[in-house]
Motif scaffolding. Structure first.
Motif, PDB file in Angstrom:
ATOM      1  N   PRO A  88       0.814  -1.224   0.000  1.00  0.00           N
ATOM      2  CA  PRO A  88       0.000   0.000   0.000  1.00  0.00           C
ATOM      3  C   PRO A  88       0.847   1.274   0.000  1.00  0.00           C
ATOM      4  N   GLU A  89       2.000   1.241   0.613  1.00  0.00           N
ATOM      5  CA  GLU A  89       2.863   2.436   0.628  1.00  0.00           C
ATOM      6  C   GLU A  89       3.507   2.733  -0.717  1.00  0.00           C
ATOM      7  N   ASP A  90       3.331   1.854  -1.686  1.00  0.00           N
ATOM      8  CA  ASP A  90       3.782   2.135  -3.059  1.00  0.00           C
ATOM      9  C   ASP A  90       2.767   2.965  -3.829  1.00  0.00           C
ATOM     10  N   THR A  91       1.612   3.206  -3.250  1.00  0.00           N
ATOM     11  CA  THR A  91       0.580   4.003  -3.906  1.00  0.00           C
ATOM     12  C   THR A  91       1.086   5.416  -4.148  1.00  0.00           C
ATOM     13  N   ALA A  92       1.041   5.851  -5.402  1.00  0.00           N
ATOM     14  CA  ALA A  92       1.552   7.167  -5.783  1.00  0.00           C
ATOM     15  C   ALA A  92       1.324   7.377  -7.265  1.00  0.00           C
ATOM     16  N   VAL A  93       1.553   8.605  -7.703  1.00  0.00           N
ATOM     17  CA  VAL A  93       1.682   8.874  -9.133  1.00  0.00           C
ATOM     18  C   VAL A  93       3.151   8.651  -9.486  1.00  0.00           C
ATOM     19  N   TYR A  94       3.377   7.831 -10.493  1.00  0.00           N
ATOM     20  CA  TYR A  94       4.729   7.504 -10.910  1.00  0.00           C
ATOM     21  C   TYR A  94       5.081   8.286 -12.168  1.00  0.00           C
ATOM     22  N   TYR A  95       6.263   8.890 -12.138  1.00  0.00           N
ATOM     23  CA  TYR A  95       6.751   9.697 -13.238  1.00  0.00           C
ATOM     24  C   TYR A  95       8.058   9.127 -13.779  1.00  0.00           C
ATOM     25  N   CYS A  96       8.218   9.189 -15.093  1.00  0.00           N
ATOM     26  CA  CYS A  96       9.537   8.933 -15.641  1.00  0.00           C
ATOM     27  C   CYS A  96      10.127  10.262 -16.092  1.00  0.00           C
ATOM     28  N   ALA A  97      11.436  10.300 -16.090  1.00  0.00           N
ATOM     29  CA  ALA A  97      12.150  11.518 -16.447  1.00  0.00           C
ATOM     30  C   ALA A  97      13.433  11.139 -17.173  1.00  0.00           C
ATOM     31  N   ALA A  98      13.871  12.001 -18.061  1.00  0.00           N
ATOM     32  CA  ALA A  98      15.069  11.730 -18.850  1.00  0.00           C
ATOM     33  C   ALA A  98      16.042  12.893 -18.730  1.00  0.00           C
ATOM     34  N   GLY A  99      17.309  12.559 -18.676  1.00  0.00           N
ATOM     35  CA  GLY A  99      18.323  13.589 -18.596  1.00  0.00           C
ATOM     36  C   GLY A  99      19.673  13.063 -19.018  1.00  0.00           C
ATOM     37  N   ARG A 100      20.543  13.975 -19.322  1.00  0.00           N
ATOM     38  CA  ARG A 100      21.919  13.605 -19.637  1.00  0.00           C
ATOM     39  C   ARG A 100      22.771  13.963 -18.422  1.00  0.00           C
ATOM     40  N   LEU A 101      22.884  13.007 -17.529  1.00  0.00           N
ATOM     41  CA  LEU A 101      23.547  13.227 -16.260  1.00  0.00           C
ATOM     42  C   LEU A 101      25.058  13.170 -16.414  1.00  0.00           C
ATOM     43  N   THR A 102      25.743  13.774 -15.466  1.00  0.00           N
ATOM     44  CA  THR A 102      27.205  13.706 -15.473  1.00  0.00           C
ATOM     45  C   THR A 102      27.698  12.370 -14.922  1.00  0.00           C
ATOM     46  N   GLY A 103      26.876  11.690 -14.143  1.00  0.00           N
ATOM     47  CA  GLY A 103      27.216  10.377 -13.617  1.00  0.00           C
ATOM     48  C   GLY A 103      26.192   9.355 -14.041  1.00  0.00           C
ATOM     49  N   PRO A 104      26.320   8.110 -13.586  1.00  0.00           N
ATOM     50  CA  PRO A 104      25.414   7.046 -14.031  1.00  0.00           C
ATOM     51  C   PRO A 104      24.034   7.102 -13.391  1.00  0.00           C
ATOM     52  N   SER A 105      23.868   7.890 -12.338  1.00  0.00           N
ATOM     53  CA  SER A 105      22.587   7.922 -11.659  1.00  0.00           C
ATOM     54  C   SER A 105      22.428   9.228 -10.893  1.00  0.00           C
ATOM     55  N   SER A 106      21.191   9.586 -10.649  1.00  0.00           N
ATOM     56  CA  SER A 106      20.897  10.717  -9.778  1.00  0.00           C
ATOM     57  C   SER A 106      19.507  10.539  -9.204  1.00  0.00           C
ATOM     58  N   ASN A 107      19.366  10.879  -7.939  1.00  0.00           N
ATOM     59  CA  ASN A 107      18.046  10.862  -7.332  1.00  0.00           C
ATOM     60  C   ASN A 107      17.503  12.274  -7.117  1.00  0.00           C
ATOM     61  N   TRP A 108      18.069  13.237  -7.843  1.00  0.00           N
ATOM     62  CA  TRP A 108      17.620  14.621  -7.749  1.00  0.00           C
ATOM     63  C   TRP A 108      16.722  14.966  -8.920  1.00  0.00           C
ATOM     64  N   ASN A 109      15.534  15.486  -8.623  1.00  0.00           N
ATOM     65  CA  ASN A 109      14.609  15.901  -9.673  1.00  0.00           C
ATOM     66  C   ASN A 109      15.266  16.831 -10.683  1.00  0.00           C
ATOM     67  N   SER A 110      16.062  17.748 -10.177  1.00  0.00           N
ATOM     68  CA  SER A 110      16.596  18.817 -11.016  1.00  0.00           C
ATOM     69  C   SER A 110      17.609  18.328 -12.046  1.00  0.00           C
ATOM     70  N   ASP A 111      18.095  17.104 -11.873  1.00  0.00           N
ATOM     71  CA  ASP A 111      19.058  16.576 -12.842  1.00  0.00           C
ATOM     72  C   ASP A 111      18.397  16.028 -14.102  1.00  0.00           C
ATOM     73  N   TYR A 112      17.091  15.905 -14.066  1.00  0.00           N
ATOM     74  CA  TYR A 112      16.363  15.348 -15.209  1.00  0.00           C
ATOM     75  C   TYR A 112      15.607  16.467 -15.918  1.00  0.00           C
ATOM     76  N   ARG A 113      15.854  16.570 -17.207  1.00  0.00           N
ATOM     77  CA  ARG A 113      15.296  17.707 -17.963  1.00  0.00           C
ATOM     78  C   ARG A 113      13.874  17.478 -18.434  1.00  0.00           C
ATOM     79  N   TYR A 114      13.560  16.263 -18.831  1.00  0.00           N
ATOM     80  CA  TYR A 114      12.256  15.976 -19.439  1.00  0.00           C
ATOM     81  C   TYR A 114      11.455  15.054 -18.527  1.00  0.00           C
ATOM     82  N   TRP A 115      10.145  15.337 -18.429  1.00  0.00           N
ATOM     83  CA  TRP A 115       9.266  14.592 -17.532  1.00  0.00           C
ATOM     84  C   TRP A 115       7.992  14.176 -18.248  1.00  0.00           C
TER      85      TRP A 115
END
Length: 125
Positions: A88-115
């Motif tokens: 039940p705690e997985d209940t949410a609106v799920y978004y995908c986002a795309a970006g050209r990051l400087t590293g292999p991963s980021s958990n920051w919204n601001s690093d992804y340009r397209y949503w």
């Protein structure tokens, strides 16, 4: 410019599975790192997973590690999020986002340009 469309969200029972899709209607998604985020009512948007470059790995939030799996299908210009053992705690609106990051991963919204616009996942108890 990349336009992202999520799909696959719906109502599911606890313990069930869903596969979310994120398709780019414009732009080559294979050239971007794709992140999945979610936002529950009254809460801030949170990181779920990063589907990085081929060979650069997959990264997950601790809350979904071992239950969620990301993947790519470059031929379909689509990224997936397979979600198993849903809670039940997985209940949410799920978004995908795309970006050209400087590293292999980021958990920051601001690093992804397209949503994308988001897809609702509801897990009933």
């Amino acid at each position: 410019q990349v336009q992202l469309v999520e799909s696959g969200g719906r109502l599911v029972q606890t313990g069930g599975s869903l596969r979310l899709s994120c398709t780019a209607s414009e732009g080559a998604l294979r050239t971007y790192i794709v992140g999945w985020f979610r936002q529950a009512p009254g809460k801030e948007r949170e990181f779920v997973a990063t589907i990085s470059w081929p060979g650069a790995g997959l990264y997950y939030a601790d809350s979904v590690k071992g239950r969620f799996t990301g993947s790519r299908d470059n031929a379909k210009n689509t990224v997936y999020l397979q979600m198993n053992s849903l809670k039940p705690e997985d209940t949410a609106v799920y978004y995908c986002a795309a970006g050209r990051l400087t590293g292999p991963s980021s958990n920051w919204n601001s690093d992804y340009r397209y949503w994308g616009q988001g897809t609702q996942v509801t897990v009933s108890s």
